[in-house]
Design an enzyme around this catalytic site. Structure first.
Site, PDB file in Angstrom:
ATOM      1  NE  ARG A 114      -2.589  -0.022   3.488  1.00 53.77           N
ATOM      2  CZ  ARG A 114      -3.705   0.096   4.548  1.00 53.77           C
ATOM      3  NH1 ARG A 114      -4.254  -1.139   4.826  1.00 53.77           N
ATOM      4  NH2 ARG A 114      -3.682   1.317   5.469  1.00 53.77           N
ATOM      5  NE  ARG A 147      -1.045   4.078   8.599  1.00 57.35           N
ATOM      6  CZ  ARG A 147      -2.177   3.311   8.213  1.00 57.35           C
ATOM      7  NH1 ARG A 147      -2.936   3.965   7.805  1.00 57.35           N
ATOM      8  NH2 ARG A 147      -2.272   2.053   8.374  1.00 57.35           N
TER       9      ARG A 147
HETATM   10  P1  AMP Z   1      -6.944   1.766   7.325  1.00 58.12           P
HETATM   11  O1  AMP Z   1      -6.876   0.954   6.314  1.00 58.12           O
HETATM   12  O2  AMP Z   1      -8.093   1.584   8.299  1.00 58.12           O
HETATM   13  O3  AMP Z   1      -5.617   1.705   7.971  1.00 58.12           O
HETATM   14  O4  AMP Z   1      -7.233   3.313   6.724  1.00 58.12           O
HETATM   15  C1  AMP Z   1      -5.986   3.742   5.950  1.00 58.12           C
HETATM   16  C2  AMP Z   1      -6.259   5.580   6.041  1.00 58.12           C
HETATM   17  O5  AMP Z   1      -7.683   5.743   5.506  1.00 58.12           O
HETATM   18  C3  AMP Z   1      -6.035   6.029   7.312  1.00 58.12           C
HETATM   19  O6  AMP Z   1      -4.728   6.490   7.743  1.00 58.12           O
HETATM   20  C4  AMP Z   1      -6.796   7.431   7.199  1.00 58.12           C
HETATM   21  O7  AMP Z   1      -5.993   8.233   6.402  1.00 58.12           O
HETATM   22  C5  AMP Z   1      -8.176   6.874   6.262  1.00 58.12           C
HETATM   23  N1  AMP Z   1      -9.350   6.402   7.168  1.00 58.12           N
HETATM   24  C6  AMP Z   1      -9.774   5.103   7.024  1.00 58.12           C
HETATM   25  N2  AMP Z   1     -10.563   5.167   8.028  1.00 58.12           N
HETATM   26  C7  AMP Z   1     -11.015   6.490   8.342  1.00 58.12           C
HETATM   27  C8  AMP Z   1     -11.811   6.869   9.489  1.00 58.12           C
HETATM   28  N3  AMP Z   1     -12.900   6.334  10.030  1.00 58.12           N
HETATM   29  N4  AMP Z   1     -11.596   8.501   9.515  1.00 58.12           N
HETATM   30  C9  AMP Z   1     -10.733   9.131   8.871  1.00 58.12           C
HETATM   31  N5  AMP Z   1      -9.874   8.507   8.243  1.00 58.12           N
HETATM   32  C10 AMP Z   1      -9.940   7.498   7.851  1.00 58.12           C
END
Ligand code: AMP
Length: 192
Positions: free
Chosen positions: A137, A148
């Site tokens: 990714r 993060r």
């Molecule tokens: P993840 O795959 O859940 O790690 O999400 C990847 C990225 O998507 C995160 O680092 C955020 O930039 C964005 N993201 C995902 N879910 C959310 C959320 N509920 N609120 C805000 N940003 C989100």
């Protein structure tokens, strides 16, 4: 059965959500996957999401609340769902409660998969060495992970007490093997 999986980036929420999907016939709602789809489609949200995700920041609450609210209305959620990556802020957690209340739904378990930051950083460093760049990714690198993690501690971890007070928060040790974590989560759900 409706479940929220919480935990820092890289804790294995997506992997465990897939197991829960299979075993309980409930659907994984990953906001990260939804945003990555939007990036691939190249729509307005996708353009914004690409920039935000690559920087390690969060998308605006309003957009995410909207996305989840519409998704929960779909018929495949009738049997239950696993929220993976949502809520990520107190505003999202509060909006989720209001939204579920309106739909006459509730959350049965909030499961926190806890992992020390150092282990997550070690994991990502070995992934960078092992996995070809084209298969990773675009936010999967040590620099973005550290950002993060900071965002997780600052914006997401504060929602844990919110669920603890409601009596629905359970914690599992995410530093155990994938199989062991799966087992621990099943114990939470079966109440053993
Ligand atoms: P993840 O795959 O859940 O790690 O999400 C990847 C990225 O998507 C995160 O680092 C955020 O930039 C964005 N993201 C995902 N879910 C959310 C959320 N509920 N609120 C805000 N940003 C989100």
């Amino acid at each position: 059965m409706n479940i929220i999986l919480l935990g820092p980036p890289g804790a294995g929420k997506g992997t465990q959500a897939k197991f829960l999907e299979e075993e309980h016939q409930i659907v994984q709602l990953s906001t990260g996957d939804m945003l990555r789809n939007a990036v691939n489609l190249g729509d307005e949200i996708g353009k914004q999401a690409k920039e935000v995700m690559d920087s390690g920041n969060l998308m605006p609450d309003g957009i995410m609340i909207n996305i989840i609210s519409q998704r929960i209305n779909k018929s495949d959620c009738l049997n239950g769902f696993i929220l993976d990556g949502f809520p990520r802020t107190t505003a999202q957690a509060e909006a989720l409660d209001i939204m579920l209340n309106e739909k006459d739904l509730s959350i049965d378990y909030v499961i926190e998969i806890s992992v020390d930051d150092k282990i997550l950083i070690d994991r990502i460093n070995s992934r960078v060495l092992e996995v070809n760049e084209s298969e990773r990714r675009s936010d999967d690198n040590a620099e973005t992970l550290i950002k993060r993690l900071g965002v997780y501690h600052q914006a997401t971890a504060p929602i844990l007490p919110y669920y603890k007070d409601k009596g629905i928060l359970r914690q599992v040790d995410g530093m155990k093997s994938i199989e062991e974590v799966k087992q621990l989560i099943n114990e939470v759900i079966s109440g053993t």
